[in-house]
Write a protein that holds these residues in place. Structure first.
Motif, PDB file in Angstrom:
ATOM      1  N   ALA A  55       0.846  -1.190   0.000  1.00 22.75           N
ATOM      2  CA  ALA A  55       0.000   0.000   0.000  1.00 22.75           C
ATOM      3  C   ALA A  55       0.882   1.241   0.000  1.00 22.75           C
ATOM      4  CB  ALA A  55      -0.914   0.004   1.220  1.00 22.75           C
ATOM      5  N   THR A  56       0.459   2.245  -0.752  1.00 19.47           N
ATOM      6  CA  THR A  56       1.227   3.488  -0.774  1.00 19.47           C
ATOM      7  C   THR A  56       0.902   4.332   0.445  1.00 19.47           C
ATOM      8  OG1 THR A  56      -0.466   4.602  -2.096  1.00 19.47           O
ATOM      9  CG2 THR A  56       1.316   3.500  -3.297  1.00 19.47           C
ATOM     10  N   SER A  57       1.872   5.174   0.824  1.00 14.70           N
ATOM     11  CA  SER A  57       1.704   6.073   1.958  1.00 14.70           C
ATOM     12  C   SER A  57       2.675   7.226   1.779  1.00 14.70           C
ATOM     13  CB  SER A  57       1.997   5.349   3.273  1.00 14.70           C
ATOM     14  OG  SER A  57       3.367   4.956   3.329  1.00 14.70           O
ATOM     15  N   ALA A  58       2.623   8.207   2.651  1.00 18.55           N
ATOM     16  CA  ALA A  58       3.555   9.322   2.573  1.00 18.55           C
ATOM     17  C   ALA A  58       4.996   8.840   2.704  1.00 18.55           C
ATOM     18  CB  ALA A  58       3.245  10.337   3.662  1.00 18.55           C
ATOM     19  N   ALA A  59       5.200   7.844   3.544  1.00 18.98           N
ATOM     20  CA  ALA A  59       6.549   7.308   3.741  1.00 18.98           C
ATOM     21  C   ALA A  59       6.946   6.329   2.644  1.00 18.98           C
ATOM     22  CB  ALA A  59       6.636   6.620   5.102  1.00 18.98           C
ATOM     23  N   ASN A  60       5.987   5.791   1.927  1.00 16.57           N
ATOM     24  CA  ASN A  60       6.232   4.792   0.893  1.00 16.57           C
ATOM     25  C   ASN A  60       5.365   5.107  -0.324  1.00 16.57           C
ATOM     26  OD1 ASN A  60       6.940   2.515  -0.543  1.00 16.57           O
ATOM     27  ND2 ASN A  60       5.858   1.065   0.792  1.00 16.57           N
ATOM     28  N   PRO A  61       5.647   6.224  -1.022  1.00 19.67           N
ATOM     29  CA  PRO A  61       4.757   6.689  -2.091  1.00 19.67           C
ATOM     30  C   PRO A  61       4.701   5.783  -3.303  1.00 19.67           C
ATOM     31  CG  PRO A  61       6.779   7.967  -2.061  1.00 19.67           C
ATOM     32  CD  PRO A  61       6.801   7.125  -0.827  1.00 19.67           C
ATOM     33  N   LEU A 151       7.757   7.725 -10.804  1.00 13.57           N
ATOM     34  CA  LEU A 151       8.969   8.172 -10.126  1.00 13.57           C
ATOM     35  C   LEU A 151       9.064   9.694 -10.146  1.00 13.57           C
ATOM     36  CD1 LEU A 151      11.941   8.003  -9.036  1.00 13.57           C
ATOM     37  CD2 LEU A 151      12.627   7.795 -11.447  1.00 13.57           C
ATOM     38  N   PHE A 152       8.917  10.284 -11.322  1.00  8.73           N
ATOM     39  CA  PHE A 152       9.089  11.725 -11.447  1.00  8.73           C
ATOM     40  C   PHE A 152       7.978  12.512 -10.759  1.00  8.73           C
ATOM     41  CE2 PHE A 152      11.433  10.212 -15.334  1.00  8.73           C
ATOM     42  CZ  PHE A 152      12.701  10.498 -14.822  1.00  8.73           C
ATOM     43  N   ASP A 153       6.816  11.876 -10.599  1.00 11.71           N
ATOM     44  CA  ASP A 153       5.707  12.538  -9.913  1.00 11.71           C
ATOM     45  C   ASP A 153       5.694  12.259  -8.409  1.00 11.71           C
ATOM     46  OD1 ASP A 153       4.779  13.742 -12.183  1.00 11.71           O
ATOM     47  OD2 ASP A 153       3.275  12.217 -12.629  1.00 11.71           O
ATOM     48  N   ALA A 154       6.570  11.370  -7.952  1.00 12.84           N
ATOM     49  CA  ALA A 154       6.630  11.040  -6.519  1.00 12.84           C
ATOM     50  C   ALA A 154       7.264  12.197  -5.750  1.00 12.84           C
ATOM     51  CB  ALA A 154       7.440   9.770  -6.312  1.00 12.84           C
ATOM     52  N   PRO A 155       6.960  12.298  -4.457  1.00  9.66           N
ATOM     53  CA  PRO A 155       7.599  13.349  -3.663  1.00  9.66           C
ATOM     54  C   PRO A 155       9.099  13.124  -3.531  1.00  9.66           C
ATOM     55  CG  PRO A 155       6.324  11.868  -2.261  1.00  9.66           C
ATOM     56  CD  PRO A 155       5.996  11.509  -3.674  1.00  9.66           C
ATOM     57  N   SER A 156       9.853  14.205  -3.559  1.00  7.89           N
ATOM     58  CA  SER A 156      11.296  14.130  -3.373  1.00  7.89           C
ATOM     59  C   SER A 156      11.619  13.677  -1.951  1.00  7.89           C
ATOM     60  CB  SER A 156      11.915  15.508  -3.628  1.00  7.89           C
ATOM     61  OG  SER A 156      13.206  15.591  -3.079  1.00  7.89           O
ATOM     62  N   ILE A 157      12.637  12.885  -1.797  1.00 11.03           N
ATOM     63  CA  ILE A 157      13.085  12.460  -0.467  1.00 11.03           C
ATOM     64  C   ILE A 157      13.524  13.666   0.357  1.00 11.03           C
ATOM     65  CG2 ILE A 157      14.938  11.228   0.748  1.00 11.03           C
ATOM     66  CD1 ILE A 157      14.730   9.036  -1.359  1.00 11.03           C
ATOM     67  N   ASP A 158      14.160  14.640  -0.289  1.00  5.09           N
ATOM     68  CA  ASP A 158      14.682  15.815   0.424  1.00  5.09           C
ATOM     69  C   ASP A 158      13.584  16.783   0.838  1.00  5.09           C
ATOM     70  OD1 ASP A 158      17.497  15.106   0.092  1.00  5.09           O
ATOM     71  OD2 ASP A 158      17.160  15.520  -2.032  1.00  5.09           O
ATOM     72  N   ASP A 159      12.595  16.951  -0.018  1.00  4.22           N
ATOM     73  CA  ASP A 159      11.515  17.898   0.239  1.00  4.22           C
ATOM     74  C   ASP A 159      10.214  17.321  -0.304  1.00  4.22           C
ATOM     75  OD1 ASP A 159       9.744  19.962   0.520  1.00  4.22           O
ATOM     76  OD2 ASP A 159      10.920  21.445  -0.578  1.00  4.22           O
ATOM     77  N   PRO A 160       9.452  16.617   0.542  1.00  2.00           N
ATOM     78  CA  PRO A 160       8.220  15.950   0.078  1.00  2.00           C
ATOM     79  C   PRO A 160       7.190  16.901  -0.528  1.00  2.00           C
ATOM     80  CG  PRO A 160       8.890  15.113   2.232  1.00  2.00           C
ATOM     81  CD  PRO A 160       9.750  16.303   1.948  1.00  2.00           C
ATOM     82  N   SER A 161       7.361  18.209  -0.330  1.00  2.00           N
ATOM     83  CA  SER A 161       6.423  19.156  -0.958  1.00  2.00           C
ATOM     84  C   SER A 161       6.736  19.350  -2.433  1.00  2.00           C
ATOM     85  CB  SER A 161       6.478  20.509  -0.237  1.00  2.00           C
ATOM     86  OG  SER A 161       7.711  21.170  -0.479  1.00  2.00           O
ATOM     87  N   LYS A 162       7.892  18.843  -2.871  1.00  2.00           N
ATOM     88  CA  LYS A 162       8.281  18.931  -4.278  1.00  2.00           C
ATOM     89  C   LYS A 162       8.251  17.555  -4.922  1.00  2.00           C
ATOM     90  CE  LYS A 162      11.521  22.833  -4.070  1.00  2.00           C
ATOM     91  NZ  LYS A 162      12.940  23.238  -4.342  1.00  2.00           N
ATOM     92  N   ASP A 166      10.797  18.142 -10.111  1.00  2.00           N
ATOM     93  CA  ASP A 166      11.077  19.558  -9.852  1.00  2.00           C
ATOM     94  C   ASP A 166      12.417  19.788  -9.174  1.00  2.00           C
ATOM     95  OD1 ASP A 166       8.607  20.262 -10.949  1.00  2.00           O
ATOM     96  OD2 ASP A 166       7.584  19.953  -9.030  1.00  2.00           O
ATOM     97  N   THR A 167      13.141  18.715  -8.896  1.00  2.00           N
ATOM     98  CA  THR A 167      14.465  18.835  -8.273  1.00  2.00           C
ATOM     99  C   THR A 167      15.586  18.598  -9.291  1.00  2.00           C
ATOM    100  OG1 THR A 167      14.631  16.481  -7.665  1.00  2.00           O
ATOM    101  CG2 THR A 167      13.496  17.953  -6.114  1.00  2.00           C
ATOM    102  N   LEU A 168      15.211  18.429 -10.572  1.00  2.00           N
ATOM    103  CA  LEU A 168      16.179  18.067 -11.601  1.00  2.00           C
ATOM    104  C   LEU A 168      16.436  19.226 -12.556  1.00  2.00           C
ATOM    105  CD1 LEU A 168      14.697  14.553 -12.461  1.00  2.00           C
ATOM    106  CD2 LEU A 168      16.299  15.165 -10.636  1.00  2.00           C
ATOM    107  N   LEU A 169      17.567  19.173 -13.250  1.00  2.00           N
ATOM    108  CA  LEU A 169      17.875  20.178 -14.253  1.00  2.00           C
ATOM    109  C   LEU A 169      16.825  20.178 -15.361  1.00  2.00           C
ATOM    110  CD1 LEU A 169      21.724  19.628 -14.630  1.00  2.00           C
ATOM    111  CD2 LEU A 169      20.614  21.644 -13.678  1.00  2.00           C
TER     112      LEU A 169
END
Length: 482
Positions: A55-61, A151-162, A166-169
């Motif tokens: 199951a997906t969760s905030a900790a395991n998107p 993957l690209f739509d998942a929350p970033s590990i560093d900043d889950p609000s992004k 959005d963390t890539l070049l």
């Protein structure tokens, strides 16, 4: 382990042997370095992650099953594999302590994995690179690659609000498009040019040539000093040389020259910028000597480390790849390819910066969610910084190199990119899309550089090969707009 064909829906052995074959692809983070590459094409519907998901969760998107084993296959070339064994895999293990990780390192990706794809027994994440990489266009057309959009739509590990994207070049996600969807993560930004020993050049009073007239004069000067002016490895790395030809063509006529080649536009190879570039480089070929056609890249690179070769065409993985053979007195530096004409659309300072080193998740993996999560870890700042520390190469993660001390080669890359500004030569996608065309380009590049054909014959033969690809209905066609 030996596998046999016969799995329903798997790529047939004949198809794999025909289409999974030969080819390849660090940079300083900075907005605007990478051009977005909007692509489209035919192909099957994007497979979604199968396997046993949690199951997906905030900790395991991504829905990773905590106990599921993970198999990672890494191309062990210039980047090594310590970044996987000492950084990314331990990070995954820390997140999922119960998961057993199997690590496979090889320089023969296609040879190692072709039987496994044919049988359906595939790993969960693959670094698909090197001269024996797999044909990703063919894999996608056969439904063997997982769409990386989650993957690209998942929350970033560093900043889950992004989101990760959005963390890539800029342009990184689009650079991995096949048939209009991101099936490939291009993780490393590579800078391509002519590499040399800054200390040797300083000692000799030399500067890298800025025009091809200067290049020919330089070749005579280096030759008189008993040093091979320019060389590449014809046996397994002729693509290093065709990159230089294509870069020169783009500098003459603009990036649209490469876009037309990728899009199989009629007459793209016989266009004047390509012919001029081929003719210019053909004049440099005789300075190598014919023996270089029988050498592999590490042999040529080591000769340069020994002070026997002045200029060598490669990407910015070179310094790390050669670190065990590089004496303390040798300082890597990179220069752009010389200008061919005074009317080139791009200035001398223009340099190729392209996202490369392809990472994929097979759609039929046993733990595709784990494969996606592994890539998400790679795209964290910790994962990206660790990659740079272990490999000496930069990633596509914005800000991941802050505070790192740069090696001479990477400092040179930074300086070259600063000088280039927005004058960036884009990447070529036909190398991944159309492997048989790419293989033919290797062959004709050697024929050109070692004097068996002239520029006119080179472009005609390549146009014929492109036309053959275009007219082959069994090959899925791709398109890019930038």
């Amino acid at each position: 382990m030996t596998h046999t064909d016969g799995t329903p829906g798997a790529i047939s052995r004949r198809q794999m042997l025909r289409r999974i074959g030969l080819s390849a692809l660090v940079a300083v983070p900075g907005a605007g370095l990478l051009n977005a590459c909007a692509t489209s094409g035919g192909g099957s519907a994007a497979p979604t992650a199968a396997g046993s998901a949690a199951a997906t969760s905030a900790a395991n998107p991504l829905g990773v099953k905590a106990t599921a084993p993970l198999e990672v296959v890494i191309f062990k070339g210039g980047l090594g594999d310590a970044y996987a064994t000492e950084v990314h895999e331990p990070m995954y293990k820390k997140m999922y302590p119960q998961a057993q990780i199997k690590h496979v390192a090889t320089q023969q990706i296609a040879q190692t994995l072709q039987p496994r794809f044919a049988s359906g027994d595939v790993p969960d994440m693959i670094a698909n690179a090197g001269s024996d990489l797999m044909d990703e266009g063919a894999l996608q057309a056969e439904g063997q690659l997982l769409d990386l959009t989650p993957l690209f739509d998942a929350p970033s590990i560093d900043d889950p609000s992004k989101k990760v994207r959005d963390t890539l070049l800029p342009g990184v996600v689009e650079a991995g498009y096949i048939a209009g969807k991101p099936y490939v993560l291009k993780y490393v930004t590579s800078t391509y040019g002519l590499w040399y020993d800054a200390n040797l050049f300083k000692e000799k009073g030399w500067t890298p040539p800025k025009t091809f007239d200067e290049f020919k004069t330089f070749c005579e000067t280096a030759k008189s000093a008993g040093i091979v002016p320019y060389a590449y490895a014809g046996k397994n790395a002729s693509y290093y040389q065709y990159w230089m030809i294509l870069i020169s063509a783009a500098k003459i006529g603009g990036n649209e020259v490469l876009i037309n080649i990728d899009n199989l536009v009629d007459g793209a190879w016989t266009a004047e910028p390509v012919r001029q570039a081929a003719a210019a480089w053909a004049e440099i070929g005789p300075y190598m000597g014919k023996s270089f056609e029988g050498l592999i890249h590490t042999e040529v690179q080591t000769r340069q480390n020994q002070g026997k070769i002045a200029l060598y065409p490669s990407g910015s993985w070179l310094e790390n790849e050669q670190k065990s053979n590089t004496p303390d007195t040798f300082a890597y530096a990179v220069a752009p390819t010389p200008s061919v004409t005074s009317a080139d659309k791009m200035p001398y300072e223009a340099i190729r910066v392209a996202p490369g080193e392809n990472y994929i998740v097979p759609s039929k993996a046993k733990n595709p969610q784990g494969g996606l999560e592994y890539l998400r870890i790679m795209l964290s700042k910790e994962g990206a910084r660790g990659f740079t520390e272990k490999s000496g190469s930069f990633t596509v993660v914005v800000g991941a190199t802050e505070g790192l001390t740069l090696s001479p080669g990477n400092q040179s890359v930074a300086d070259a990119q600063k000088a280039a500004g927005q004058n960036i030569v884009t990447l070529s996608l036909f190398e991944t899309w159309y492997k048989e065309l790419e293989t033919e380009l290797r062959k004709q590049t050697n024929a050109l550089m070692f004097g068996r054909i002239k520029a006119d014959e080179f472009v005609e033969k390549m146009q014929a090969a492109a036309d053959k690809t275009k007219n082959d209905s069994s090959i899925t066609k791709q398109q890019r707009s930038a």
